[in-house]
Design a protein around this motif. Structure first.
Motif, short mmCIF file in Angstrom:
data_model
loop_
_atom_site.label_atom_id
_atom_site.label_comp_id
_atom_site.label_asym_id
_atom_site.label_seq_id
_atom_site.Cartn_x
_atom_site.Cartn_y
_atom_site.Cartn_z
N LEU A 345 0.83 -1.20 0.00
CA LEU A 345 0.00 0.00 0.00
C LEU A 345 0.87 1.26 0.00
O LEU A 345 0.57 2.23 -0.70
CB LEU A 345 -0.93 0.01 1.22
N ALA A 346 1.94 1.24 0.79
CA ALA A 346 2.84 2.40 0.85
C ALA A 346 3.50 2.64 -0.50
O ALA A 346 3.61 3.78 -0.97
CB ALA A 346 3.90 2.19 1.94
N ILE A 347 3.94 1.58 -1.14
CA ILE A 347 4.57 1.71 -2.46
C ILE A 347 3.56 2.23 -3.47
O ILE A 347 3.85 3.14 -4.27
CB ILE A 347 5.14 0.35 -2.92
N GLY A 348 2.35 1.68 -3.45
CA GLY A 348 1.30 2.12 -4.37
C GLY A 348 0.89 3.56 -4.15
O GLY A 348 0.45 4.24 -5.09
N ALA A 349 1.04 4.05 -2.91
CA ALA A 349 0.66 5.44 -2.61
C ALA A 349 1.75 6.43 -2.99
O ALA A 349 1.58 7.64 -2.80
CB ALA A 349 0.34 5.56 -1.12
N GLY A 350 2.86 5.94 -3.52
CA GLY A 350 3.92 6.83 -3.98
C GLY A 350 5.08 6.99 -3.02
O GLY A 350 5.98 7.78 -3.28
N ALA A 351 5.08 6.25 -1.91
CA ALA A 351 6.18 6.37 -0.94
C ALA A 351 7.44 5.68 -1.42
O ALA A 351 8.52 5.92 -0.88
CB ALA A 351 5.75 5.80 0.41
N GLY A 352 7.30 4.79 -2.40
CA GLY A 352 8.46 4.08 -2.93
C GLY A 352 8.94 3.00 -1.99
O GLY A 352 8.36 2.75 -0.93
N TYR A 353 10.04 2.34 -2.40
CA TYR A 353 10.55 1.24 -1.58
C TYR A 353 11.12 1.74 -0.25
O TYR A 353 11.10 1.02 0.75
CB TYR A 353 11.62 0.47 -2.35
N ARG A 354 11.60 2.96 -0.22
CA ARG A 354 12.09 3.52 1.04
C ARG A 354 10.95 3.62 2.06
O ARG A 354 11.17 3.53 3.28
CB ARG A 354 12.70 4.89 0.79
N GLY A 355 9.73 3.82 1.55
CA GLY A 355 8.58 3.99 2.44
C GLY A 355 8.25 2.76 3.26
O GLY A 355 7.65 2.88 4.33
N VAL A 356 8.67 1.55 2.79
CA VAL A 356 8.32 0.35 3.56
C VAL A 356 9.05 0.33 4.90
O VAL A 356 8.52 -0.20 5.89
CB VAL A 356 8.61 -0.93 2.75
N THR A 357 10.24 0.90 4.96
CA THR A 357 10.96 0.95 6.24
C THR A 357 10.28 1.91 7.21
O THR A 357 10.30 1.69 8.42
CB THR A 357 12.42 1.37 6.03
N VAL A 358 9.65 2.97 6.66
CA VAL A 358 8.89 3.89 7.51
C VAL A 358 7.67 3.18 8.08
O VAL A 358 7.31 3.34 9.26
CB VAL A 358 8.48 5.14 6.72
N VAL A 359 7.01 2.36 7.24
CA VAL A 359 5.87 1.58 7.72
C VAL A 359 6.32 0.61 8.81
O VAL A 359 5.63 0.44 9.83
CB VAL A 359 5.21 0.81 6.56
N SER A 360 7.48 -0.02 8.62
CA SER A 360 8.00 -0.93 9.65
C SER A 360 8.22 -0.19 10.97
O SER A 360 7.87 -0.70 12.04
CB SER A 360 9.31 -1.56 9.18
N ALA A 361 8.79 1.01 10.89
CA ALA A 361 8.99 1.81 12.11
C ALA A 361 7.66 2.13 12.77
O ALA A 361 7.53 2.06 14.01
CB ALA A 361 9.74 3.09 11.77
N GLY A 362 6.65 2.46 11.96
CA GLY A 362 5.34 2.77 12.51
C GLY A 362 4.69 1.57 13.19
O GLY A 362 4.03 1.71 14.24
N LEU A 363 4.88 0.38 12.62
CA LEU A 363 4.30 -0.83 13.22
C LEU A 363 4.94 -1.14 14.57
O LEU A 363 4.26 -1.52 15.52
CB LEU A 363 4.47 -2.01 12.26
N VAL A 364 6.27 -0.97 14.66
CA VAL A 364 6.93 -1.18 15.95
C VAL A 364 6.48 -0.11 16.94
O VAL A 364 6.26 -0.39 18.14
CB VAL A 364 8.45 -1.17 15.79
N GLY A 365 6.31 1.14 16.48
CA GLY A 365 5.80 2.19 17.34
C GLY A 365 4.41 1.88 17.85
O GLY A 365 4.09 2.13 19.02
N LEU A 366 3.56 1.31 16.97
CA LEU A 366 2.21 0.92 17.39
C LEU A 366 2.27 -0.19 18.44
O LEU A 366 1.48 -0.20 19.40
CB LEU A 366 1.41 0.46 16.17
#
Length: 400
Positions: A345-366
């Motif tokens: 979803l992050a890649i499809g929204a335009g965040a690119g492959y770098r964005g997946v690491t941001v999602v990973s950080a957010g999941l650990v934060g959650l």
């Protein structure tokens, strides 16, 4: 640690190899069976769904069986469906074998977690869990690259034959070495279901799912991230994946020695470092040396925290030795399915492959936020009786 525990880890290694190896075999399977690449890719999704659904269901069924019978039965089914998968020329049959293999894998891992916990003293469940999950991490280090090489030189069917061959010695030694029972009387299903209401169990399982989602969110897209963002040559990708797998093995081994006696430092300190590491990964994604180093570090932290959470689930549900393993397996695979989806979803929204690491950080934060809320609630509940005694009048109060 008891020798039979390492034999269980061998079987988990074979099953982990099967679960992850398709990522390198999808194009060949699609070409050979005359289906699209997305259709071949759905074989991985079918396995994940089978693991999520099958873990608690097969754990319930296995409660009535001896552990030896359950483990050998699930492993035999897993072996046979890989033989069928290696022989078939039908996509539909291959898809069915992946679902059945996932059900057998889920049942085996659920029973194996319970058996591992029963083989060791009451305070060593974390170390036993780490040995068992070490088989999965070794699959990332050696099994998955090995399967990819077999597929490249001998065809994708060779990888299926290799998994079946690995299962043969594991099946023999499990049938001969695993005790039929733990020595205690079997726990009825209803009793186990009641034990699953143990305080904090649902939270620990949720945390495990979130941390595993963060892990597989980035791991799934690590290869394209390395080539498209970092600028790593395609030939360097196997080394990068091996570094992540090696880090995972180091992390799960270290956690096994620490998590039983010091679970809070491992979870809080390791979790904080894990979240910070994903943020750093996003910032340094264009730097090859940093990405190689972080792949090892994040693999280690991810599996150290994740395996500790699974051990805490087994402690929390000690009254449900069979079903606790099933729920832990389902939680891990829920995360393994959720993470790649969110990354996509992050890649499809335009965040690119770098964005997946941001999602990973957010999941650990959650996960941190969820654990903090739960801890605050427990603290409030513990203080409530004292507050009531201090504030509310009692019958002995002359002013009541």
């Amino acid at each position: 640690m008891p020798v039979p525990l390492y034999l269980l880890a061998l079987a988990v290694f074979a099953q982990g190899t099967s679960e992850f190896m398709l990522s390198g075999l999808v194009p060949d399977i699609a070409h050979d069976l005359g289906v699209s690449v997305p259709a071949a890719g759905s074989l991985t999704s079918a396995f994940a769904v089978g693991m999520i659904v099958g873990a608690p269901l097969t754990a319930v069924l296995a409660v009535r069986w001896s552990r030896r019978a359950a483990l050998t039965g699930f492993l035999a089914v897993f072996l046979l469906v890989h033989v069928v998968g290696a022989l078939t020329s039908s996509y539909g049959v291959l898809l069915a074998t992946r679902v059945v293999a996932a059900l057998a894998n889920a049942g085996f891992l659920a029973v194996a977690l319970a058996a591992a916990a029963a083989m060791v003293p009451p305070g060593a469940k974390g170390r036993a869990t780490s040995v068992l999950l070490g088989g999965t991490t070794l699959a990332c280090v050696a099994g998955v690259p090995g399967g990819a090489l077999l597929g490249q030189f001998l065809g994708w069917r060779a990888a299926f034959w290799a998994v079946a061959a690995l299962c043969v010695p594991a099946l023999v030694v499990v049938a001969r070495s695993i005790p039929a029972r733990s020595g205690a009387a079997p726990v009825p299903v209803r009793t186990e279901l009641r034990a699953l209401r143990a305080p904090g169990l649902a939270t620990v399982l949720a945390l495990g799912a979130l941390v595993n989602a963060a892990t597989f969110c980035t791991f799934t897209y690590l290869a394209p991230l390395a080539t498209e963002v970092t600028g790593l040559a395609p030939g360097g990708v196997p080394a990068l994946l091996a570094l992540f797998g090696l880090g995972s093995f180091v992390g799960v081994t270290a956690a096994g020695r620490l998590s039983d006696a010091h679970p809070v430092p491992v979870l809080v300190g390791g979790g904080a470092a894990l979240a910070a590491g994903w943020v750093l990964f996003a910032a340094a994604a264009g730097n090859a040396p940093a990405v190689l180093a972080l792949a090892f570090v994040q693999g280690a932290l991810s599996f150290a925290v994740g395996s500790t959470l699974i051990a805490r689930a087994l402690y929390a549900a000690s009254g449900a030795p069979g079903l606790a393993g099933g729920l832990a397996t389902a939680a891990l695979n829920t995360g393994a399915a959720l993470g790649p989806w969110l990354g996509g979803l992050a890649i499809g929204a335009g965040a690119g492959y770098r964005g997946v690491t941001v999602v990973s950080a957010g999941l650990v934060g959650l996960a941190f936020a969820t654990g903090g809320v739960r801890r605050a609630f427990r603290t409030r509940q513990a203080l409530k009786p004292q507050v009531e005694r201090d504030v509310l009048p009692t019958s002995s109060d002359p002013h009541a």
